[in-house]
Motif scaffolding. Structure first.
Motif, PDB file in Angstrom:
ATOM      1  N   ILE A 149      38.876  33.724  37.249  1.00  0.00           N
ATOM      2  CA  ILE A 149      39.815  34.825  37.546  1.00  0.00           C
ATOM      3  C   ILE A 149      40.406  34.759  38.957  1.00  0.00           C
ATOM      4  CG2 ILE A 149      40.055  37.335  37.766  1.00  0.00           C
ATOM      5  CD1 ILE A 149      37.893  37.627  35.698  1.00  0.00           C
ATOM      6  N   PRO A 150      39.577  34.699  40.020  1.00  0.00           N
ATOM      7  CA  PRO A 150      40.173  34.723  41.360  1.00  0.00           C
ATOM      8  C   PRO A 150      41.148  33.577  41.593  1.00  0.00           C
ATOM      9  CG  PRO A 150      37.790  34.984  41.464  1.00  0.00           C
ATOM     10  CD  PRO A 150      38.114  34.595  40.070  1.00  0.00           C
ATOM     11  N   TYR A 201      44.549  34.296  40.052  1.00  0.00           N
ATOM     12  CA  TYR A 201      45.363  35.227  40.840  1.00  0.00           C
ATOM     13  C   TYR A 201      45.880  34.583  42.125  1.00  0.00           C
ATOM     14  CZ  TYR A 201      43.722  38.835  37.681  1.00  0.00           C
ATOM     15  OH  TYR A 201      43.457  39.575  36.574  1.00  0.00           O
ATOM     16  N   ARG A 255      31.662  33.750  42.241  1.00  0.00           N
ATOM     17  CA  ARG A 255      33.045  34.199  42.021  1.00  0.00           C
ATOM     18  C   ARG A 255      33.686  34.609  43.358  1.00  0.00           C
ATOM     19  NH1 ARG A 255      33.977  39.443  38.368  1.00  0.00           N
ATOM     20  NH2 ARG A 255      33.075  40.358  40.257  1.00  0.00           N
TER      21      ARG A 255
END
Lengths: 795, 220
Positions: free
Chosen positions: B107-108, B111, B155
């Motif tokens: 996810i990170p 983005y 994460r």
């Protein structure tokens, strides 16, 4: 529990009330047209419609010829009674101003066998059908109240009807305007000489004997028709008799449209149910803990389902009650949207059927929308929900899938309705822009009826119009004026058999040339801007002393004179047997004008005769005005009264209104369909919004985490709207497939476009997509504005 | 690396009154430091961390991250700066339930507009580095609390931030799992990463080299 969540209860009841309100409004119409018995009529399942028709034109009923009706009465054995009626304008004079009513000349025994008694006075006696019997009349309840002030001594009074002194013998009960909208009745009193075979102008009906079937009656009437055809082949060869239940004939125009509307509105109700089911699923998710505790305390799953279903049934009842309230307004609006007088037996009343429907629909809906959410909520994961600080739950992945599926269904249902509305709108626009061959703008029309007793022949009638038309044209602000026996697009056009010069008379009526025939005065073509393509218009010189003249339209010219100039040729209407032929010389050719209603598929050539030579007693006067035509109504009325103070004017409409009336059923249908489609769009959007907003609320923490991990507003927007767009996309795809098949049922109600009109199938999904996107954007926008710190704390 | 000057966080209350969460905070944190923020509940520790992490914009005062005056930046510019420089570890992990370990780590990077191939490489390296390759296809509910927080830390650092913020990272873990996480923090700090953690534990604070005490919004 419903009291504790007033917001939820209000939204659920409102959604249901909208659906039930629309459904009940439509059901009230369906009930009035298809279910409610005819007022006052006894043994109505034995009442049948009778009409003659020709085997060559099986889809068009001709009506009943008077001599044939007399034969039926003599020869039949399966009927308790056979009747005939002819609607007629009846002018009641003698007061300050003459009053015009629509009445009917009807078989003297008709009301007896229909089982309707006067509330005052007596029925017609059989002998009063005889030509020489004294003129008598039954008056309607409204006429009795309005014209005679409810005077109980009205029976026995003599009044002037169409200039003839007539004795009132009775007053009919309220709600009786048989056959359609009649207010006065007189016996038939027809002369067979003036109404010979071949003139099919009566409306026939009968009452079967107890135990006799429609099939038996058909067989008998077939045999009688065959005997008449053998005896009178020139008029009755190929002539058959149609026998069918009275209601079947009465509702033939409106049955399909009413059922289509009912189907459409049930779609709206399904969408409303899906919305409430969605709300219940979301609410069930928030009650997981409460339900878990109840289960832990010993409640069975059945107890929980019963409790939840009891709440949904209560919602259904509340929705029904509020829906009934909406229906009261809906029916009121619906009646205002009907621009014409509807038959007396169509009564939009809230009877027991309507109440049962509304309450029943609420109950069935509450089971539809309540059962799954109740079952779903009744088996939570006990250990999870009872943990200290356990989450209130989201209804799980299954619940989310069901909510999404419901939204997909809503979008699909809404699309089907919207495509239907799009198709009817396009069809309506096509009708509205039909080139009728005349210019209806800036024109006012009104009807003038001259009673035969005072205007006995065409010379007297002609003189009246010779006087009237110049006076109307001379009104300040009026450009021109003329009169016609039939207005364009009004649909009250008669067809006649015609013979051309040099042709033998057809041996049988069914082989004759058919044409729409009408009488017009000089000035009518100019006033309606009907193009004269060749020759000349009628003039005031074409009076009863001059040789008879006629105009034909381009259709007639093309069909009957394909290679020659029709001007100078002669034609005549097929006269009554034994009458001397009256030839008319064709002096001009006009553009084709549509005189039938625009929804009619008939296309006959037209022949115009000059009113000054023809002398029609009932004419429509048309005036072209320089300003708003409606302003000229009183001037027109006074002008007619100045010519003859006993002649009222009626049916005062602009020609634009006449045009709209010509397809008012379609317009009415389109309006209701569109209202339902917009309602469906609104409910589906609310449903989509609700699901997306709920999803955003459930995902608040996730969104916060994503933002904390680097997601920007655009990422959140994309994430939320992608989910919504996926649901809309699936709904649109299913809806398009559904619409492709379901809109076929609309095919018969569409004009000028196919049921798969590409424009409707392209634009409507785009509109729904745009509205759906907006419904997704609003929750997405609030997600974008989330404070990640708050969101991370959200539990 | 971080310089806060006269920083205040105020919440308006009813009838025109205010509640001060942080008052007149002025402090500096140098690159490579491992700072523990301590204090009783309601002292403003987490609020301070969220302001430094640029999740909260409703504060007054001056905040410099390196040479950048954060107080002059617009929210979008702050988000960009945060994505470049900061990683965040939460007390309750905040792994996304419907995503696998692999997807949570991805996810990170998604983005930060890394390409798909780059992301695959970085995630694979991180799984390897944290020794959780075997768990990459598992969902968070299939992991123990310690394993979930391990993924949470992985994460937080996967996009290679200079500053790691941790809000009570061991608060939901038992002691041995907590120690593992703190050892991991010490290792990251040794590798040069600046770390600010909020903690109630003296023992955990001992892993760092400075303690900032907060009480009723004041640095004491």
């Amino acid at each position: 529990m419903l009291m504790k969540t007033p917001g939820f209860t209000a939204i659920a009841v409102l959604a249901l009330a909208l659906g039930i309100g629309a459904s009940t409004t439509t059901f009230t119409a369906l009930n009035a047209v298809l279910l409610r018995p005819f007022p006052l009529m006894k043994d109505q399942d034995r009442i049948v419609y009778l009409s003659e028709y020709f085997s060559k034109l099986t889809d068009q009923d001709a009506g009943v010829a008077f001599p044939d009706y007399l034969e039926w009465k003599k020869q039949q054995t399966t009927f308790e009674g056979v009747g005939a009626a002819q609607e007629a304008t009846m002018i009641v004079s003698g007061g300050e101003q003459p009053d015009r009513y629509l009445g009917a000349n009807i078989s003297a025994d008709a009301f007896s066998f229909l089982g309707v008694q006067p509330i005052l006075g007596r029925q017609f006696r059989p002998e009063e059908d005889n030509l020489n019997a004294a003129p008598v009349a039954l008056i309607g309840f409204d006429v009795w109240k309005k014209h005679f002030g409810g005077d109980p001594a009205v029976v026995g009074k003599a009044i002037s009807i169409n200039g003839k002194q007539t004795t009132i013998i009775g007053v009919m009960p309220p709600n009786w305007r048989f056959p359609d909208v009649s207010d006065l009745w007189m016996p038939l009193q027809l002369d067979e000489k003036d109404n010979p075979r071949g003139n099919f102008f009566l409306a026939g009906f009968g009452k079967l004997k107890p135990g006799a079937s429609v099939e038996q009656a058909r067989a008998e009437m077939k045999a009688i028709a065959a005997r008449i055809a053998t005896d009178h082949p020139e008029t009755n060869s190929g002539c058959m008799v149609r026998v069918k239940p009275f209601r079947e004939e009465a509702v033939k125009e409106s049955k399909t449209l009413t059922l289509l509307l009912m189907g459409a509105v049930l779609f709206v109700q399904l969408i409303a149910c899906a919305n409430v089911a969605n709300l219940l699923l979301a609410r069930g998710a928030t009650r997981t803990k409460e339900i878990g505790i109840r289960l832990a305390l010993g409640a069975s799953r059945g107890d929980i389902v019963r409790q939840l279903l009891a709440e949904t049934v209560l919602l259904g009842v509340l929705g029904s009650l509020a829906g009934l309230l909406f229906a009261v307004w809906g029916v009121d609006l619906m009646m205002k949207a009907i621009p014409v007088e509807i038959p007396y037996w169509i009564q939009f009343e809230f009877d027991w059927r309507v109440f049962t429907f509304a309450i029943g629909l609420g109950m069935i809906s509450s089971l539809l929308f309540g059962l799954f959410p109740s079952l779903q909520a009744s088996h939570p994961h006990l250990v999870e929900v009872l943990k200290e600080g356990g989450r209130s739950g989201s209804g799980g992945a299954k619940g989310q899938r069901v909510r999404s599926a419901l939204v997909v269904a809503e979008v699909a249902l809404a699309l089907v309705l919207l495509v239907g509305a799009g198709l009817t709108l396009r069809s309506f626009m096509k009708l509205q822009h039909t080139d009728i061959g005349a210019d209806p703008s800036s024109t006012l029309s009104f009807r003038v009826g001259l009673p035969a007793s005072e205007f006995p022949d065409h010379k007297v009638v002609g003189r009246f119009f010779e006087q009237l038309i110049p006076k109307v044209a001379a009104i300040s602000g009026v450009e021109s004026a003329g009169a016609t026996s039939s207005l364009p697009a009004a649909g009250n056009i008669g067809t006649n058999a015609l013979v051309l010069e040099g042709e033998p008379e057809p041996k049988q009526l069914q082989d004759a040339r058919l044409a729409a025939t009408l009488a017009i005065t000089p000035g009518f073509l100019t006033t309606c801007r009907v193009q004269l393509m060749r020759g000349r218009d009628f003039t005031t010189a074409d009076n009863s002393d001059a040789p008879r003249v006629a105009l034909i339209d381009e259709e007639a010219a093309r069909k009957w004179f394909p290679n020659v100039d029709p001007i100078g040729h002669q034609l005549r209407a097929l006269e009554k047997l034994g009458a001397p032929p009256t030839w008319a010389t064709i002096v001009g050719v006009t553009r084709h004008v549509i005189y039938d209603r625009l929804v009619s598929k008939r296309k006959f050539p037209a022949v115009y005769f000059c009113q000054y030579q023809n002398g029609e007693n009932f004419m429509s006067v048309v005036m072209r005005t320089k300003s708003a035509p409606k302003n000229y109504e009183n001037l027109a009325r006074n002008t007619v009264l100045a010519v003859n103070k006993q002649i009222p004017i009626y049916r005062v409409y602009t020609m634009d209104e006449v045009l709209l009336h010509s397809f008012w059923e379609r317009r009415f249908f389109w309006t209701l369909f569109t209202v339902f489609a917009v309602l469906a769009l609104f409910l589906a959007s609310i449903g989509l919004y609700g699901v997306m907003a709920y999803s955003v609320r459930q995902r608040t923490q996730e969104i916060g985490v994503r933002m904390a991990l680097g997601a920007q507003a655009s990422d959140v927007l994309r994430m939320v709207t992608t989910d919504g767009v996926r649901l809309i996309g699936i709904g649109l795809a299913i809806g398009l497939i559904g619409a492709f098949f379901i809109t076929r049922v609309l095919a018969g109600s569409l004009e000028g476009i196919s049921a798969h009109d590409p424009l409707s199938f392209l634009i409507v999904p785009l509109i729904l997509f745009a509205v759906g996107l907006l419904a997704c954007y609003l929750p997405a926008r609030s997600a974008m504005q989330l404070n990640p710190v708050e969101a991370l704390r959200y539990e | 690396m971080i310089k806060l000057k006269n920083l205040e966080r105020v919440y308006p209350l009813a009838r025109g009154k205010f509640f001060y969460v942080l008052r007149d905070i002025s402090l500096e944190i140098n690159e490579g430091e491992f700072v523990s923020v301590m204090g009783p509940s309601g002292a403003g520790k987490s609020s301070l961390l969220h302001i430094i992490g640029m999740h909260d914009h409703g504060w007054n005062g001056e905040y410099f991250l390196g040479q950048t005056a954060v107080h002059h930046l617009k929210p979008k510019e702050r988000a960009t700066l945060r994505n470049e420089q900061i990683g965040f570890v939460f007390q309750s992990y905040h792994l996304l339930d419907d995503l696998t370990v692999y997807e949570n780590l991805d996810i990170p990077l998604s983005y930060r507009r890394f390409s798909k191939a780059e992301r695959a490489g970085i995630v694979a390296d991180t799984l390897d580095r944290f020794n959780i390759v075997g768990k990459k296809d598992l969902y968070p509910r299939q992991l123990s609390g310690g394993q979930q927080q391990l993924v949470g830390v992985a994460r937080a650092i996967i996009a290679n931030p200079k500053l790691l913020l941790a809000d009570e990272p061991t608060g939901n873990l038992h002691s041995s799992q907590g120690e593992e996480i703190m050892e991991l923090f010490r290792k990251l700090n040794d590798e040069g990463m600046t770390i600010i953690q909020v903690t109630h534990s003296e023992k955990n604070a001992g892993y760092g080299n400075r303690i900032i005490q907060l009480r009723d919004g004041w640095v004491v």
